[in-house]
Design a protein around this motif. Structure first.
Motif, mmCIF file in Angstrom:
data_model
loop_
_atom_site.group_PDB
_atom_site.id
_atom_site.type_symbol
_atom_site.label_atom_id
_atom_site.label_comp_id
_atom_site.label_asym_id
_atom_site.label_seq_id
_atom_site.Cartn_x
_atom_site.Cartn_y
_atom_site.Cartn_z
ATOM 1 N N ASP A 120 -1.344 -7.403 -9.729
ATOM 2 C CA ASP A 120 -0.928 -6.254 -8.926
ATOM 3 C C ASP A 120 -0.838 -6.724 -7.473
ATOM 4 O O ASP A 120 -1.095 -7.899 -7.166
ATOM 5 N N LYS A 121 -0.468 -5.795 -6.577
ATOM 6 C CA LYS A 121 -0.222 -6.180 -5.188
ATOM 7 C C LYS A 121 -1.473 -6.786 -4.554
ATOM 8 O O LYS A 121 -1.412 -7.812 -3.877
ATOM 9 N N LYS A 122 -2.603 -6.153 -4.817
ATOM 10 C CA LYS A 122 -3.860 -6.591 -4.208
ATOM 11 C C LYS A 122 -4.225 -8.017 -4.651
ATOM 12 O O LYS A 122 -4.553 -8.881 -3.836
ATOM 13 N N SER B 231 -2.242 -10.221 -5.969
ATOM 14 C CA SER B 231 -1.192 -11.130 -5.530
ATOM 15 C C SER B 231 -1.447 -11.593 -4.091
ATOM 16 O O SER B 231 -1.390 -12.785 -3.783
ATOM 17 N N ALA C 220 4.069 -9.217 -6.800
ATOM 18 C CA ALA C 220 3.237 -8.585 -7.823
ATOM 19 C C ALA C 220 4.173 -8.214 -8.968
ATOM 20 O O ALA C 220 5.340 -7.905 -8.745
ATOM 21 N N ILE D 138 2.921 -6.426 -12.043
ATOM 22 C CA ILE D 138 2.346 -5.547 -13.060
ATOM 23 C C ILE D 138 3.175 -4.264 -13.160
ATOM 24 O O ILE D 138 3.617 -3.711 -12.151
ATOM 25 N N GLN E 237 -3.374 -1.100 -15.331
ATOM 26 C CA GLN E 237 -4.301 -1.358 -14.229
ATOM 27 C C GLN E 237 -5.037 -2.661 -14.470
ATOM 28 O O GLN E 237 -5.405 -2.962 -15.598
#
Lengths: 130, 135
Positions: free
Chosen positions: A89-91, A93, A101, A103, A108
């Motif tokens: 996900d962005k975090k 990544s 990202a 996903i 989640q």
């Protein structure tokens, strides 16, 4: 009955994630509860939004995302397994210094504790794929 | 989450060649934080996971076999080894690392966690599981 579904293989090479999807759908349509769907090992590859199979083939990621939206499912991807295989996900990544990202919506990233908690909380843990 | 369930992890694959052994160990260690009853089974090629003196450097893999020695510290005290799988591979219990735990009910005496069992005994261990995870 309350089920947790564990998916251990990616889409396409094996039928296991198709079977997991169909089992989940059948269980929901029969009035059962799905506590969580947990993606582990290569199963994390179900969660990439970068799959683009031929138009006349099924796209499991899209099917999962639509099912999750329709039934408000909790779909969790193991963070350690996902990072090894390039699902972020962005975090995650940004934390790993990656540019993108990938996903898909409805999935989640979380930890293995979510699998153990789900196994404790559910009547049955159904495992798909080896 | 007051309920305590019996988790049985079956390890069937060699330590290297696939990622299952390593990712099984990761579930076991994280699961240990949940205060559940945990039993581990090593059978088929899974018995190789516990062999002594592993050195996977030549294939560029991490030697995670030392991590098994920590299982006792995670209160994992029941480790079942399938005798038939050992014999089929020309191995004996002496080829495996000794896994131990400290028994808090017996003045922290160090005891072996290893139980060499028959297929019949394995069946009853598997039968006792509320949650069965097969790797």
């Amino acid at each position: 009955m309350k089920f947790t579904i564990q998916v251990n293989t990616g889409p396409f090479t094996h039928q296991a994630s198709d079977s997991a999807y169909r089992f989940t759908l059948a269980a929901l349509e029969s009035g059962h509860e799905i506590h969580r769907i947990f993606f582990y090992h290569d199963g994390v590859n179900n969660a990439t939004m970068m799959c683009a199979p031929p138009q006349d083939d099924r796209n499991l990621q899209v099917l999962w995302t639509e099912l999750a939206a329709q039934y408000e499912l909790d779909m969790v991807v193991c963070v350690a397994a996902a990072q090894r295989r390039g699902i972020m996900d962005k975090k995650e990544s940004e934390r790993n210094g990656k540019e993108f990202a990938n996903i898909a919506p409805g999935f989640q990233i979380s930890g293995l504790g979510q699998l153990v908690e789900a196994a404790v909380a559910s009547d049955r843990l159904m495992v798909f794929g080896d | 989450m007051a309920e305590i369930k019996s988790f049985v992890y079956i390890n069937r694959k060699a330590p290297h060649g696939t990622i299952y052994a390593l990712e099984s160990l990761e579930v076991v260690l994280i699961g240990a934080a949940f205060d559940q009853q945990v039993k581990l089974i090593f059978m088929d090629d899974g018995v190789y996971q516990l062999t002594k003196n592993q050195d996977p450097e030549g294939i560029g893999m991490k030697n995670f076999s030392k991590t098994y020695a920590a299982l006792g510290d995670y209160d994992i005290t029941e480790i079942y080894i399938d005798q038939e799988s050992l014999e089929q591979r020309g191995l004996s219990i002496d080829d495996l690392q000794e896994l131990v735990y400290e028994d808090e009910d017996d003045d922290w005496k160090e005891k072996s966690s290893m139980r060499l069992v028959s297929r019949e005994q394995l069946a009853s261990v598997i039968d006792s599981a509320d949650v069965l995870l097969n790797f």
